[in-house]
Design an enzyme around this catalytic site. Structure first.
Site, PDB file in Angstrom:
ATOM      1  N   ARG A  88     -38.571 -63.050 -57.012  1.00 45.45           N
ATOM      2  CA  ARG A  88     -39.520 -64.174 -57.101  1.00 45.45           C
ATOM      3  C   ARG A  88     -40.884 -63.771 -56.530  1.00 45.45           C
ATOM      4  O   ARG A  88     -41.918 -64.217 -56.990  1.00 45.45           O
ATOM      5  CB  ARG A  88     -38.964 -65.377 -56.334  1.00 45.45           C
ATOM      6  N   ASP A 148     -30.646 -74.727 -54.481  1.00 45.13           N
ATOM      7  CA  ASP A 148     -29.754 -73.730 -53.871  1.00 45.13           C
ATOM      8  C   ASP A 148     -28.507 -74.398 -53.288  1.00 45.13           C
ATOM      9  O   ASP A 148     -27.412 -73.831 -53.327  1.00 45.13           O
ATOM     10  CB  ASP A 148     -30.515 -72.952 -52.782  1.00 45.13           C
ATOM     11  N   ARG A 151     -26.135 -75.039 -56.068  1.00 45.25           N
ATOM     12  CA  ARG A 151     -25.451 -73.789 -56.431  1.00 45.25           C
ATOM     13  C   ARG A 151     -24.376 -73.436 -55.404  1.00 45.25           C
ATOM     14  O   ARG A 151     -23.311 -72.926 -55.741  1.00 45.25           O
ATOM     15  CB  ARG A 151     -26.482 -72.658 -56.575  1.00 45.25           C
ATOM     16  N   HIS A 175     -36.426 -69.663 -50.129  1.00 43.49           N
ATOM     17  CA  HIS A 175     -35.925 -69.690 -51.508  1.00 43.49           C
ATOM     18  C   HIS A 175     -36.098 -68.286 -52.096  1.00 43.49           C
ATOM     19  O   HIS A 175     -36.950 -68.038 -52.939  1.00 43.49           O
ATOM     20  CB  HIS A 175     -36.711 -70.740 -52.322  1.00 43.49           C
TER      21      HIS A 175
HETATM   22  P1  NAI Z   1     -41.973 -71.294 -68.534  1.00 40.36           P
HETATM   23  O1  NAI Z   1     -42.710 -70.052 -68.899  1.00 40.36           O
HETATM   24  O2  NAI Z   1     -40.908 -71.788 -69.448  1.00 40.36           O
HETATM   25  O3  NAI Z   1     -43.030 -72.498 -68.340  1.00 40.36           O
HETATM   26  C1  NAI Z   1     -44.192 -72.377 -67.599  1.00 40.36           C
HETATM   27  C2  NAI Z   1     -45.267 -73.169 -68.312  1.00 40.36           C
HETATM   28  O4  NAI Z   1     -46.440 -73.186 -67.505  1.00 40.36           O
HETATM   29  C3  NAI Z   1     -45.671 -72.573 -69.670  1.00 40.36           C
HETATM   30  O5  NAI Z   1     -45.466 -73.528 -70.715  1.00 40.36           O
HETATM   31  C4  NAI Z   1     -47.151 -72.219 -69.488  1.00 40.36           C
HETATM   32  O6  NAI Z   1     -47.916 -72.390 -70.669  1.00 40.36           O
HETATM   33  C5  NAI Z   1     -47.549 -73.201 -68.400  1.00 40.36           C
HETATM   34  N1  NAI Z   1     -48.774 -72.830 -67.711  1.00 40.36           N
HETATM   35  C6  NAI Z   1     -49.199 -71.610 -67.327  1.00 40.36           C
HETATM   36  N2  NAI Z   1     -50.403 -71.699 -66.723  1.00 40.36           N
HETATM   37  C7  NAI Z   1     -50.739 -73.010 -66.714  1.00 40.36           C
HETATM   38  C8  NAI Z   1     -51.851 -73.735 -66.220  1.00 40.36           C
HETATM   39  N3  NAI Z   1     -52.870 -73.123 -65.613  1.00 40.36           N
HETATM   40  N4  NAI Z   1     -51.856 -75.065 -66.400  1.00 40.36           N
HETATM   41  C9  NAI Z   1     -50.841 -75.706 -66.999  1.00 40.36           C
HETATM   42  N5  NAI Z   1     -49.757 -75.070 -67.491  1.00 40.36           N
HETATM   43  C10 NAI Z   1     -49.716 -73.736 -67.347  1.00 40.36           C
HETATM   44  O7  NAI Z   1     -41.404 -71.066 -67.070  1.00 40.36           O
HETATM   45  P2  NAI Z   1     -40.238 -71.898 -66.338  1.00 40.36           P
HETATM   46  O8  NAI Z   1     -38.938 -71.255 -66.597  1.00 40.36           O
HETATM   47  O9  NAI Z   1     -40.416 -73.336 -66.657  1.00 40.36           O
HETATM   48  O10 NAI Z   1     -40.583 -71.626 -64.799  1.00 40.36           O
HETATM   49  C11 NAI Z   1     -41.746 -72.155 -64.226  1.00 40.36           C
HETATM   50  C12 NAI Z   1     -41.909 -71.693 -62.780  1.00 40.36           C
HETATM   51  O11 NAI Z   1     -40.899 -72.298 -61.973  1.00 40.36           O
HETATM   52  C13 NAI Z   1     -41.760 -70.175 -62.576  1.00 40.36           C
HETATM   53  O12 NAI Z   1     -42.687 -69.726 -61.620  1.00 40.36           O
HETATM   54  C14 NAI Z   1     -40.347 -70.039 -62.047  1.00 40.36           C
HETATM   55  O13 NAI Z   1     -40.157 -68.863 -61.306  1.00 40.36           O
HETATM   56  C15 NAI Z   1     -40.261 -71.290 -61.200  1.00 40.36           C
HETATM   57  N6  NAI Z   1     -38.912 -71.739 -60.881  1.00 40.36           N
HETATM   58  C16 NAI Z   1     -38.706 -72.214 -59.613  1.00 40.36           C
HETATM   59  C17 NAI Z   1     -37.483 -72.699 -59.229  1.00 40.36           C
HETATM   60  C18 NAI Z   1     -37.289 -73.227 -57.833  1.00 40.36           C
HETATM   61  O14 NAI Z   1     -36.155 -73.459 -57.436  1.00 40.36           O
HETATM   62  N7  NAI Z   1     -38.349 -73.433 -57.061  1.00 40.36           N
HETATM   63  C19 NAI Z   1     -36.344 -72.710 -60.173  1.00 40.36           C
HETATM   64  C20 NAI Z   1     -36.679 -72.236 -61.493  1.00 40.36           C
HETATM   65  C21 NAI Z   1     -37.927 -71.766 -61.815  1.00 40.36           C
END
Ligand code: NAI
Length: 308
Positions: A88, A148, A151, A175
């Site tokens: 991450r 977490d 999970r 995390h």
């Molecule tokens: P994804 O790639 O499917 O979606 C991210 C979206 O953000 C994309 O549609 C993209 O166009 C958009 N985006 C990028 N820059 C932007 C901006 N400046 N303004 C508005 N939208 C913008 O990725 P996903 O799978 O949805 O993951 C998103 C984030 O969440 C990642 O950083 C991932 O690592 C994190 N994550 C965190 C978790 C947690 O437990 N905290 C769990 C799962 C994912």
């Protein structure tokens, strides 16, 4: 009450779907940078409303933050997810810029907003929002522990061969694959400590599989997970909007709690209409205290890479 979800990708859309399905928000606004993407996701989700029986209005916008004005809660999921083999922490370069810019836009249009930070590396992104948003600390909450812990419960139920509703357990600290701290000493099955039922080998298996839970899914899916992250966020948003005052482990700015200062780390907290109502102090074993301090040290090193 209005909820904004920035990033209409895998996690953002899943989060919007769970919030709508539970029907406790009046409106969910999806924001994305990709032209038409949030509008498309919103329309598709709205076409499930009559099928799934909800009245929450879902709208989408390509970067027009005036549509988010007056949001009670905003969830930041914008940014890149990790690919198999990545940590991450490797996402910091790209995601820090995105999270900072998104936060500024959100606060400009909703000065009273409560922000839930999801983008990774989440503890560091939550810290960045604290340092740059000007919001009071009670209104910035990182999402990690809720996922977490879910999970952890999944792995506990598997090892115990028990229904998930019989088990309880919590994950605190960072995390990250190495900094997560599943509190095995406090995990229970129907109120009885799980150590009564599990061997040392099973204990080690549950803890290890919990810690690499995200990496396991990233390997299987080719990208990071979305159902459980979306559900975890929706539980937090519901606790705020419905003032449920649930105790949820979240990444919060610590000022002396758990022996730490000026860092966001996962700790149990009461989450209600004001955001963080109270950080709950639970007694950790000596081993857990050491692991918590080690996790803090590792997060501090990642925070050192931030440029404000
Ligand atoms: P994804 O790639 O499917 O979606 C991210 C979206 O953000 C994309 O549609 C993209 O166009 C958009 N985006 C990028 N820059 C932007 C901006 N400046 N303004 C508005 N939208 C913008 O990725 P996903 O799978 O949805 O993951 C998103 C984030 O969440 C990642 O950083 C991932 O690592 C994190 N994550 C965190 C978790 C947690 O437990 N905290 C769990 C799962 C994912």
């Amino acid at each position: 009450m209005k909820v904004t979800v920035v990033g209409a990708g895998a996690v953002g859309a899943s989060c919007a779907e769970y919030i709508a399905m539970k029907d406790f928000a009046s409106e969910v606004v999806l924001v994305d940078i990709k032209e038409g993407f949030a509008e498309g996701k919103a329309m598709d989700l709205m076409q499930t409303a009559s099928l799934n029986g909800f009245d929450t209005k879902i709208t989408g916008t390509t970067g027009d933050y005036s549509k988010t004005a007056g949001s009670k809660v905003a969830v930041i999921t914008s940014g890149i997810p990790r690919k198999p083999g990545m940590t991450r922490e490797e996402l910091i370069g790209i995601n820090a810029g995105i999270v900072k810019e998104v936060t500024e836009n959100l606060v400009k249009h909703s000065p009273d907003v409560i922000i839930i930070v999801v983008s990774n590396p989440m503890d560091t992104m939550a810290y960045l929002v604290h340092k740059t948003s000007g919001l009071p600390k009670e209104r910035i909450i990182g999402m990690g522990g809720a996922l977490d812990s879910a999970r952890f419960k999944y792995r506990l139920a598997e090892a115990l061969e028990s229904p998930i509703s019989d088990v309880d357990g919590m994950v605190i600290a960072a995390h990250s694959d190495t900094g997560m701290l599943p509190l095995f000493s406090k995990a229970t099955r129907n109120g009885v400590p799980v150590s009564e039922f599990l061997t040392d080998e099973q204990r080690a298996y549950v803890i290890e599989e919990t810690k690499v839970g995200g990496a396991t899914l990233t390997k299987l899916l080719g990208t990071s997970a979305w159902y459980a992250p979306g559900a975890a966020v929706s539980v937090m948003v519901q606790s705020i909007l419905c003032d449920q005052k649930k105790m949820i482990p979240c990444s919060l700015m610590l000022e002396g709690e758990y022996g730490q200062n000026d860092i966001c780390l996962g700790v149990p907290a009461i989450i209600g209409k004001n955001g963080v109502e109270k950080i709950v102090n639970i007694t950790l074993t000596v081993e857990e205290q050491l692991k918590f301090a080690e996790a803090a040290q590792a997060v501090r090193e990642v925070n050192g890479d931030l440029k404000f």
